[in-house]
Write an enzyme that holds these catalytic residues in place. Sequence first.
Site, PDB file in Angstrom:
ATOM      1  N   ARG A 296       0.855  -1.182   0.000  1.00 46.82           N
ATOM      2  CA  ARG A 296       0.000   0.000   0.000  1.00 46.82           C
ATOM      3  C   ARG A 296       0.897   1.240   0.000  1.00 46.82           C
ATOM      4  NH1 ARG A 296      -3.461  -2.463  -1.859  1.00 46.82           N
ATOM      5  NH2 ARG A 296      -5.573  -2.889  -1.081  1.00 46.82           N
TER       6      ARG A 296
ATOM      7  N   GLU B 264      -4.148   6.870  -5.498  1.00 46.41           N
ATOM      8  CA  GLU B 264      -4.139   6.184  -6.789  1.00 46.41           C
ATOM      9  C   GLU B 264      -5.394   6.594  -7.558  1.00 46.41           C
ATOM     10  OE1 GLU B 264      -3.660   1.963  -6.766  1.00 46.41           O
ATOM     11  OE2 GLU B 264      -1.777   2.029  -5.652  1.00 46.41           O
TER      12      GLU B 264
ATOM     13  N   HIS C 141       0.524  -0.027 -10.272  1.00 41.53           N
ATOM     14  CA  HIS C 141      -0.167  -1.084  -9.523  1.00 41.53           C
ATOM     15  C   HIS C 141      -0.396  -2.315 -10.408  1.00 41.53           C
ATOM     16  CE1 HIS C 141      -2.947  -1.604  -5.785  1.00 41.53           C
ATOM     17  NE2 HIS C 141      -2.372  -2.763  -6.133  1.00 41.53           N
TER      18      HIS C 141
END
Length: 322
Positions: A232, A261, A280
């Site tokens: 994270r 994000e 990601h």
Amino acid sequence: MQCFLIQPIHQDGIDILRSAGLDVRVASSSDMAVVSAEIGDASAVITRNAGLDRAAMDAARGLKVVGIHGTGYDRVDVRHADAIGLPIVNTPGANVQSVAEHAIAQILGVAKRVRDGDAAVREGRFAYRYVGDFVEINGKTLGIVGFGRIGRRVAEIAKLGFGMTVLVHSPSVPREHIIAAGFEPTDTLDALLDRVDVLSLHQRLTPDTHHQFDRERLGRLRQGAILVNTARGALVDADALIEAVETGHLLGAAMDVFDPEPLPADHPYTRCPGIVLSPHTGGATREALSRTAVEIASQVVDVLDGRKPAHLVNEALWDRRR
């Protein structure tokens, strides 16, 4: 019945939903205000890293299950779901291999200066081979923070594939389990940081772990260490990481996850060439996407059909679910 997809999933999962008689709708945006407006009569919702907030849950009065395409649920209002009897399912094992491989790729990418070497060749700077700061990872010490499925797999690959010594800090995992797996537990995070050449993060994001890797913690790492993060983004203080890289304290870093994000194009990370960035993509291989979609779709169908699913985030409410 309808299943509302906040973000796209692999067609293999959609096929399972439709075979079970569900109509599948896709949100026009993952913004929670849009989701609240569009969720409507959905009996099920599947989200990825967008999460699901209280307002969206309350907007869907007929909602019976929330599916998380992945492991982390910090962006889902689990407390409110518990309060209204809404089961949440996730897929803790489906993307393990892909994310672990990505973490290893990040380590190698920084150690071997892969991105910089590519740019040098394209720009006609072949002499970069004489001035680049390249290192081997064989025999180095790897620190794993968070010994879940992914952290454990990264540790296995690093030890067996690269001869790395692996230290583990994971308070929720008994020491004897870490030892039995062939790794060395550390009692404190600082004790681990003092000894590692490479640090790989695999923790959940909680109030206690938010910005856990701040200026002080990063400063404890050895000169020339590498940090990689596939967990994270908010585990790491961005300003502190940039400072550690730009001053040369760290050889470099790699981030696959961010806060927020998507990462804004003008974020300071984008102006720090010593940090390798990826959007990601750790769990975004074709194999992992198919496995994850199939697993989450199957569990959604299980809940709607009254069967207890394999991976309930809030298992205690099963007998009092909606």
